[in-house]
Write a protein that holds these residues in place. Structure first.
Motif, PDB file in Angstrom:
ATOM      1  N   GLU A   5       0.826  -1.213   0.000  1.00 61.31           N
ATOM      2  CA  GLU A   5       0.000   0.000   0.000  1.00 61.31           C
ATOM      3  C   GLU A   5       0.855   1.257   0.000  1.00 61.31           C
ATOM      4  O   GLU A   5       0.560   2.224  -0.695  1.00 61.31           O
ATOM      5  N   THR A   6       1.938   1.255   0.748  1.00 63.93           N
ATOM      6  CA  THR A   6       2.852   2.399   0.767  1.00 63.93           C
ATOM      7  C   THR A   6       3.436   2.637  -0.620  1.00 63.93           C
ATOM      8  O   THR A   6       3.462   3.762  -1.116  1.00 63.93           O
ATOM      9  N   LEU A   7       3.897   1.561  -1.269  1.00 61.38           N
ATOM     10  CA  LEU A   7       4.436   1.704  -2.627  1.00 61.38           C
ATOM     11  C   LEU A   7       3.370   2.186  -3.603  1.00 61.38           C
ATOM     12  O   LEU A   7       3.650   2.984  -4.496  1.00 61.38           O
ATOM     13  N   ARG A   8       2.140   1.709  -3.439  1.00 60.64           N
ATOM     14  CA  ARG A   8       1.048   2.138  -4.320  1.00 60.64           C
ATOM     15  C   ARG A   8       0.830   3.648  -4.194  1.00 60.64           C
ATOM     16  O   ARG A   8       0.648   4.350  -5.192  1.00 60.64           O
ATOM     17  N   MET A   9       0.861   4.162  -2.960  1.00 60.74           N
ATOM     18  CA  MET A   9       0.691   5.615  -2.751  1.00 60.74           C
ATOM     19  C   MET A   9       1.865   6.381  -3.373  1.00 60.74           C
ATOM     20  O   MET A   9       1.665   7.437  -3.982  1.00 60.74           O
ATOM     21  N   ILE A  10       3.082   5.871  -3.210  1.00 57.66           N
ATOM     22  CA  ILE A  10       4.259   6.518  -3.808  1.00 57.66           C
ATOM     23  C   ILE A  10       4.129   6.553  -5.324  1.00 57.66           C
ATOM     24  O   ILE A  10       4.395   7.575  -5.958  1.00 57.66           O
ATOM     25  N   LEU A  11       3.693   5.445  -5.914  1.00 57.19           N
ATOM     26  CA  LEU A  11       3.521   5.387  -7.363  1.00 57.19           C
ATOM     27  C   LEU A  11       2.446   6.355  -7.830  1.00 57.19           C
ATOM     28  O   LEU A  11       2.595   6.979  -8.894  1.00 57.19           O
ATOM     29  N   ASN A  12       1.361   6.482  -7.074  1.00 51.45           N
ATOM     30  CA  ASN A  12       0.295   7.416  -7.467  1.00 51.45           C
ATOM     31  C   ASN A  12       0.809   8.848  -7.452  1.00 51.45           C
ATOM     32  O   ASN A  12       0.430   9.648  -8.310  1.00 51.45           O
ATOM     33  N   ARG A  13       1.658   9.186  -6.480  1.00 48.22           N
ATOM     34  CA  ARG A  13       2.216  10.551  -6.446  1.00 48.22           C
ATOM     35  C   ARG A  13       3.221  10.761  -7.560  1.00 48.22           C
ATOM     36  O   ARG A  13       3.282  11.837  -8.139  1.00 48.22           O
TER      37      ARG A  13
END
Length: 121
Positions: A111-119
């Motif tokens: 989930e953390t990586l997903r948020m980083i990718l979205n940004r």
């Protein structure tokens, strides 16, 4: 004997319909990819700054693809860890214990990586 160079008969197509390159010996279809390659050959050469900017954009896109692939693998590993943790006596105690911790931690990392990718995307 003087060498004569015959210019090719090239056509630039603006839509996605294939066309042909004509030559005295053969005719072959041009796909949009080939068309764009022919068009790129006719453009002025890139400046160093343009090339650097293009290569940086390509590197950024490739890096994002790699992180997305890693994120998918981590999600799969979390699922496998859940299966092993819940697998009972068939798995060694230490392996079940580590798998249980991974099953808890990996989804948070995903989930953390997903948020980083979205940004970044």
């Amino acid at each position: 004997m003087p060498r004569t160079t015959k210019k090719p008969d090239l056509h630039l197509v603006t839509d996605d319909t294939p066309t042909t390159l004509s030559s005295p010996t053969r005719s072959s279809p041009i796909t949009p990819q080939v068309e764009s390659a022919v068009y790129d050959l006719m453009r002025a050469p890139e400046t160093t700054a343009e090339r650097v900017k293009r290569l940086q954009a390509e590197a950024h896109a490739l890096a994002l693809e790699e992180v997305e692939a890693m994120n998918r693998l981590l999600a799969q590993a979390a699922e496998r860890a859940r299966d092993i943790a819940a697998g009972g006596e068939a798995y060694p105690v230490g392996a079940r214990e580590i798998a249980g911790r991974l099953a808890t931690e990996l989804p948070q990392k995903v989930e953390t990586l997903r948020m980083i990718l979205n940004r970044a995307g």
